[in-house]
Scaffold this active site. Structure first.
Site, short mmCIF file in Angstrom:
data_model
loop_
_atom_site.label_atom_id
_atom_site.label_comp_id
_atom_site.label_asym_id
_atom_site.label_seq_id
_atom_site.Cartn_x
_atom_site.Cartn_y
_atom_site.Cartn_z
N LYS A 20 19.10 38.82 18.71
CA LYS A 20 17.74 39.36 18.62
C LYS A 20 17.42 39.59 17.15
CE LYS A 20 13.90 40.63 20.60
NZ LYS A 20 13.00 39.58 21.13
N ASP A 43 15.81 37.83 25.14
CA ASP A 43 14.77 37.76 26.15
C ASP A 43 14.67 36.35 26.72
OD1 ASP A 43 14.09 37.27 23.52
OD2 ASP A 43 12.04 38.00 23.67
N ASP A 47 26.02 43.60 28.31
CA ASP A 47 26.03 44.52 29.44
C ASP A 47 24.90 44.19 30.40
OD1 ASP A 47 26.53 46.66 31.11
OD2 ASP A 47 25.83 48.19 29.72
N TYR A 94 26.67 50.48 21.31
CA TYR A 94 27.39 51.55 21.99
C TYR A 94 28.44 52.20 21.09
CZ TYR A 94 25.49 49.62 26.38
OH TYR A 94 24.67 49.16 27.38
N ASP A 145 25.14 41.84 34.16
CA ASP A 145 24.67 42.40 35.43
C ASP A 145 23.64 41.47 36.06
OD1 ASP A 145 26.30 44.57 35.13
OD2 ASP A 145 24.71 46.07 35.25
#
Length: 357
Positions: free
Chosen positions: A194, A227, A251, A141, A255
């Site tokens: 990742k 993942d 993020d 971001y 959630d």
């Protein structure tokens, strides 16, 4: 008798249900201040958001970040409206504040309150309580990139979005996670990566994590691909204590964690400047939810939980714990809003928390 310390709080209710939940949180905080006599709050409200954008072409005043620097904390509601593109509303307000004040550490507790039946509520004895630590200033971001070549005709445009990983940025958030882990009943940090696919930025992230972890022999540590970590949130959440991840990964995972508790309406968060050069910002994670705005049914518990995080950051740990206890007592008594399967209105949930302070 020593007079209670007064904290100057900037309230930015924002859009949708933001004004409703911020008003609820303010009521609870003011009630707690009056009940304990330990602190006082001086509120200043800023009418920024999509209405402000419709009037002025800006989501916030041009000098808004400078204006916020004079406060002890920022209490934020939500941002977004269907008629304003999301990238304009988010970058124009919330991210403008976070990046402008260098609030580089975001924390999102994942808690399972009593009385709430979520997808992971296996039985009443399951102890599920972890914190997602999110790098909040760079990563995916960072806002670097651009769109080009559209002039060549349809189908020719190219968009480049660049992730930014700095060694200093990785180290400060990872070290923050280890320091936080030392304060918890289970001192453990789980790293999300990742690096198998993102061979530059996330390999640097992994290397910094390994180096910092070696400096905390008293803190257990492990690592997993994002993942696989999503599956672990569902299948083996009891293994988690502090989870540290990049801006995008944290993020998404935070959630997911909040949804597993029963609703995003429970999710609280803090955008911190741990070095305290500028005020930190506290906000619920649920978003503006324009479809239920004005109905009086919004869940205020995420905003109230964020208020507790704000009190703790301001040095009022006992009062923060008292507020968390009141929330647990209210949900445990079955006072639940619609998103948690109950029928209580925003006003009724707020009153129930106040009654249990």
């Amino acid at each position: 008798m020593t007079a209670p310390r007064t904290f100057r709080i900037a309230a930015v209710p924002g859009d949708g249900i933001g004004p409703e939940v911020v008003a609820a949180g303010r009521r609870v905080l003011d009630a707690l201040a009056a009940e304990t006599g330990a602190f006082a709050l001086e509120w200043t409200e800023f009418p920024w958001g999509c209405d402000h954008y419709a009037r002025t072409g800006r989501m916030m005043d041009a000098d808004g970040v400078r204006a916020l620097r004079g406060f002890d904390a920022v209490y934020f509601g939500a941002v977004g409206r269907p008629d304003v593109p999301d990238h304009i509303s988010l970058w124009g307000l919330r991210l403008a504040i976070c990046q402008g004040l260098d609030q580089w550490a975001n924390i999102r507790p994942v808690r399972f309150p009593p009385g709430v039946t979520g997808p992971l509520r296996r039985d009443d004895t399951a102890e599920l309580d972890w914190v997602v630590v999110r790098e909040n200033s760079e990563g995916e971001y960072a806002g670097l990139g651009g769109r080009n070549l559209a002039a060549r005709g349809p189908g020719s445009e190219v968009a480049v979005q660049t992730s930014l990983f700095t060694e200093a940025g990785c180290e400060r958030i990872i070290r923050f996670a280890f320091e936080l882990a030392r304060t918890r009943s289970r001192p453990k940090v789980t790293c999300v990566t990742k690096s198998n696919a993102q061979q530059y930025g996330m390999v640097l992230w992994d290397e910094v994590f390994a180096r910092v972890a070696a400096q905390y022999p008293d803190v257990e540590s492990d690592s997993g691909l994002v993942d696989a970590m999503a599956a672990r949130f569902v299948l083996n959440p009891e293994e988690l204590s502090v989870v540290v991840a990049s801006n995008l990964h944290a993020d998404i995972l935070s959630d997911l964690g909040s949804a597993l508790t029963g609703s995003l309406g429970l999710a609280a968060s803090a955008n911190l400047d741990p070095e305290r050069r500028a005020p930190s910002m506290f906000e619920p994670v649920h978003g503006s939810a324009p479809d239920i705005a004005g109905r009086g049914t919004a869940n205020p518990l995420g905003a109230i939980g964020s208020a507790a995080l704000m009190l703790d950051h301001l040095g009022l740990a006992k009062e923060a714990a008292r507020l968390d206890g009141a929330v647990a007592a209210a949900t445990g008594a079955g006072v639940l809003p619609a998103d948690l399967g109950g029928t209580a209105t925003t006003e009724e949930v707020t009153a129930a928390v106040i009654d249990r302070l």
